[in-house]
Design a protein around this motif. Structure first.
Motif, PDB file in Angstrom:
ATOM      1  N   GLU A   1       0.851  -1.187   0.000  1.00 33.52           N
ATOM      2  CA  GLU A   1       0.000   0.000   0.000  1.00 33.52           C
ATOM      3  C   GLU A   1       0.889   1.240   0.000  1.00 33.52           C
TER       4      GLU A   1
ATOM      5  N   ALA B   1      -2.583   3.748  -3.771  1.00 29.61           N
ATOM      6  CA  ALA B   1      -2.269   2.594  -4.604  1.00 29.61           C
ATOM      7  C   ALA B   1      -2.173   1.361  -3.716  1.00 29.61           C
ATOM      8  N   SER B   2      -2.595   0.219  -4.256  1.00 29.81           N
ATOM      9  CA  SER B   2      -2.554  -1.017  -3.491  1.00 29.81           C
ATOM     10  C   SER B   2      -2.349  -2.180  -4.451  1.00 29.81           C
ATOM     11  N   GLU B   3      -1.545  -3.132  -4.031  1.00 28.93           N
ATOM     12  CA  GLU B   3      -1.210  -4.269  -4.892  1.00 28.93           C
ATOM     13  C   GLU B   3      -0.907  -5.469  -4.009  1.00 28.93           C
TER      14      GLU B   3
ATOM     15  N   SER C   1       3.102  -0.396  -8.596  1.00 24.51           N
ATOM     16  CA  SER C   1       1.980   0.506  -8.360  1.00 24.51           C
ATOM     17  C   SER C   1       2.472   1.935  -8.528  1.00 24.51           C
ATOM     18  N   TYR C   2       1.535   2.860  -8.710  1.00 25.58           N
ATOM     19  CA  TYR C   2       1.916   4.243  -8.957  1.00 25.58           C
ATOM     20  C   TYR C   2       1.164   5.173  -8.018  1.00 25.58           C
TER      21      TYR C   2
ATOM     22  N   GLU D   1      -4.057  -0.959 -15.660  1.00 23.25           N
ATOM     23  CA  GLU D   1      -3.962  -1.503 -14.308  1.00 23.25           C
ATOM     24  C   GLU D   1      -3.693  -0.425 -13.263  1.00 23.25           C
ATOM     25  N   GLN D   2      -4.214   0.765 -13.494  1.00 20.19           N
ATOM     26  CA  GLN D   2      -4.069   1.847 -12.522  1.00 20.19           C
ATOM     27  C   GLN D   2      -5.414   2.113 -11.871  1.00 20.19           C
TER      28      GLN D   2
END
Length: 674
Positions: free
Chosen positions: A200, A218-220, A270-271, A367-368
């Motif tokens: 995160e 952002a979270s991945e 992530s961005y 994927e954003q």
């Protein structure tokens, strides 16, 4: 007269009392010049002319002798030149240059330009926008930009002050980016067969050195053990991922053990997109000028409302963040809305009552995610045919899709995965699929209602749990629940008034529910095929299904904590699905014309209330295992049921008062003896 006064003075002072030479001396008037710096007297500097009397007769004008000052300021010149389409003006326009005539030649040289305003053409005919930089100060502590917009009413292609209807200050702000890692449990909810890592990231807006939940951008999730995951941060230039630039957060496994994450070791990225110009306050878009003035802004520290605008298009490519609510509403002529740069909404995102809206795009980078802190609502957009433009939107709390009559095949909303609130899909006349293929958890209610073209629930194949009610009702084309893999429902599982539904089967994973009600389904023939169902905390209600013949194949169901109701289904003759039940609060069987025996319930041992009424062909109670009925024993109006059988069962099991025992209008003529 003067000589007379002189004589008087001499007589009064004596011969030595006054110096006549000093008395009649005159002080010279003098002037000096000085360079006047930029400031209050001269914006661009100039020359100060100071005058006064040389009181000490030293030949110079001292500071204390200055009595007046005149300023000759450098002349400020303005010139214009065409501005080609590009970064400063999307569609081209005019550059207005301003500066001091330092060499006094009457022409503004390039080196003399101190300010540039751009007066830009727009896609809205007759609307101009002009922008200029804002120096650090009260408006913007770190500087920024101001945009003015309005209609060119005099047609001179210059936006005059009196033509300005919108003014937007965008201030330069930067916040540090923080990252936190946490463990993710194995499947089904985490998506990894082993423990993974949740990454995160966000901007430290309040500068407290911690990434707070409200700062998440952002979270991945990656299938790497939490103890082994390595992160790195790197600048991300302006581009598809972040329209105004930002920070890329890479996560992976340090395979070579050198202590750093190499490019080939990156598993996921992530961005965190960095807003560059911030508007402070709420902003309402009423017309095209408001849209054009807002275009340079990347963050709104407040709410954004696009409402009742006559503009056909709302294109805000630079907008990255709205700290409050974002509402796109009540604009009858608006056909297209694109917010491709948007990455964060601090409250809810609502798109509703836009009668002509055909194109909707929120976010756009591959994927954003567009993080929405609360709910996503899409309501009453009569010409919107798809939700693919919302594919990047990730609400945290809930989702509502209501009264969008042109929606048929919506596409999937992949970021709708684990929601803490409600999901409501209601009154979408032509909807043929659900956009919820990745939905795993709903904390509140899931309502699928009044969608007359919805024939299947394939879009719920990933759903594992619903914390509140799960209601599927009034969907006239729904023929099957196939592909619906829910495991637990905290509230009521309601399946009602779906006129084409023939069976409730295909719920193979459902283990528990707060309650279950199956009512009013015109063609329903069986309530069955829930082999994993073990526990119903409240009531199990099966009623008013005119073609229902069987309730069966609940082979794991051992507990119903409330009432079991079976009734209003004239063809029902099989209730074997309840054969493993031991206890109930209330058993109620009524108006089941085809039911001849309750022997399928012979495993019941204990209940508080027994009600068996108006079952014209019921000939056998068959409750052989029943030991106790606590407070109410009512068996009435069962024309073929021997009264003596009901009386014998009451004598053996009923423990309540006399008024709670009612046995009447059954078959009094039949005998029960050997």
């Amino acid at each position: 007269m003067r000589r007379l006064w002189m004589m008087v003075l001499v007589l009064a002072a004596g011969c030595d009392g006054i110096d006549l030479k000093q008395l009649v001396r005159q002080h010279a008037a003098r002037t000096r010049t000085a360079v006047e710096p930029r400031g209050a007297h001269c914006e661009h500097g100039g020359t100060a002319f100071e005058t006064g009397l040389d009181l000490d007769d030293d030949g110079e004008l001292d500071d204390s002798e200055v009595t007046s000052t005149l300023y000759a300021c450098v002349k400020v010149l303005t010139s214009q030149r065409p501005e080609s389409a590009g970064a400063n003006c999307e569609l081209g326009g005019q550059a207005v240059l301003t500066g001091p005539d330092l060499n006094a030649n009457g022409a503004l040289e390039e080196a003399e330009v101190t300010a540039t305003e751009y007066v830009c053409a727009t896609a809205s005919p007759g609307v101009l926008v002009r922008t200029r930089p804002v120096p650090p100060g009260d408006k913007c502590a770190n500087g920024g930009q101001v945009a003015h917009a309005g209609r060119d009413t005099d047609g001179d292609h210059i936006l005059d002050d009196e033509e300005i209807t919108s003014e937007v200050y965008g201030c330069t702000e930067t916040d540090p980016v923080l990252v936190r890692l946490g463990p993710v449990p194995p499947a089904p909810f985490g998506g990894c067969r082993i423990e993974g890592t949740r990454v995160e990231a966000g901007s430290d807006v309040n500068r407290n050195g911690q990434l707070d939940d409200g700062e998440l951008r952002a979270s991945e999730s990656v299938c790497i053990s939490f103890n082994q995951a390595v992160k790195r941060l790197r600048p991300e230039p302006a581009g598809p991922a972040c329209p105004t630039g930002g920070t890329a957060v890479d996560v992976g496994l340090d395979v070579d053990g050198n202590g750093t994450l190499g490019d080939s070791e990156v598993t996921a990225t992530s961005y965190v997109c960095q807003p560059t110009l911030t508007y402070d306050g709420d902003y309402v878009v009423d017309d095209a000028a408001d849209i054009m003035a807002l275009k340079p802004i990347s963050r709104i520290r407040g709410q954004l409302t696009i409402m009742s605008t006559p503009a056909e298009e709302v294109l805000l490519p630079n907008l990255v963040q709205v700290d409050g609510r974002l509402r796109i509403t009540s604009s009858a002529g608006m056909k297209r809305v694109e917010l491709r740069g948007l990455r964060f909404v601090g409250d809810f995102l609502f798109v509703g009552y836009n009668l002509d809206l055909e194109t909707l795009m929120v976010g756009g980078g591959a994927e954003q995610a567009v993080w929405v802190e609360t709910d996503l609502g899409v309501i009453s957009n009569g010409k919107l045919t798809t939700l693919t433009g919302l594919a990047n939107v990730a609400p945290r709390r809930g989702f509502e899709m209501y009264d969008n009559d042109a929606l048929q095949f919506t596409g999937t909303l992949p970021y709708l995965q684990q929601l803490s609130g409600d999901v409501r899909i209601v009154e979408n006349q032509n909807l043929q699929e659900l956009p919820l293929a990745n939905l795993q958890q709903v904390g509140g209610t899931l309502l699928i209602q009044d969608n007359p073209s919805l024939a299947a629930l394939n879009g719920l194949s990933s759903l594992a749990s619903v914390g509140g009610d799960l209601e599927i009702r009034n969907n006239d084309a729904l023929v099957s629940l196939a592909g619906f893999n829910v495991q637990s429902v905290g509230g009521d599982l309601g399946i009602s008034n779906n006129d084409s539904l023939t069976a409730t089967g295909q719920l193979p994973r459902l283990k528990r529910a707060g309650s279950i009600s199956v009512t009013g389904n015109a063609l329903l023939e069986s309530v069955s095929d829930m082999p994993s169902l073990e526990f119903v905390e409240g009531d199990f209600y099966v009623g008013a299904n005119p073609k229902l013949a069987a309730v069966r194949d609940f082979r794991a169901l051992g507990y119903v904590g409330g009432k079991l109701f079976v009734g209003g289904s004239p063809l029902l003759n099989d209730i074997s699905g309840f054969e493993r039940l031991l206890r109930l609060k209330r058993l109620e069987v009524r108006n089941s014309d085809a039911l001849v025996s309750l022997a399928a319930l012979r495993g019941l041992v204990d209940m508080e209330e027994l009600v068996v009424q108006e079952n014209p062909n019921l000939a056998d109670l068959g409750l052989a295992g029943l030991k106790r009925v606590g407070t109410s024993f009512v068996v009435t109006d069962n024309a073929k049921l021997p009264t003596c059988q009901a009386t014998a069962l009451a004598d053996a099991t009923y423990q309540g008062s006399g008024k709670g025992r009612v046995i009447e209008r059954n078959d009094d003529a039949s005998t029960c003896g050997p």
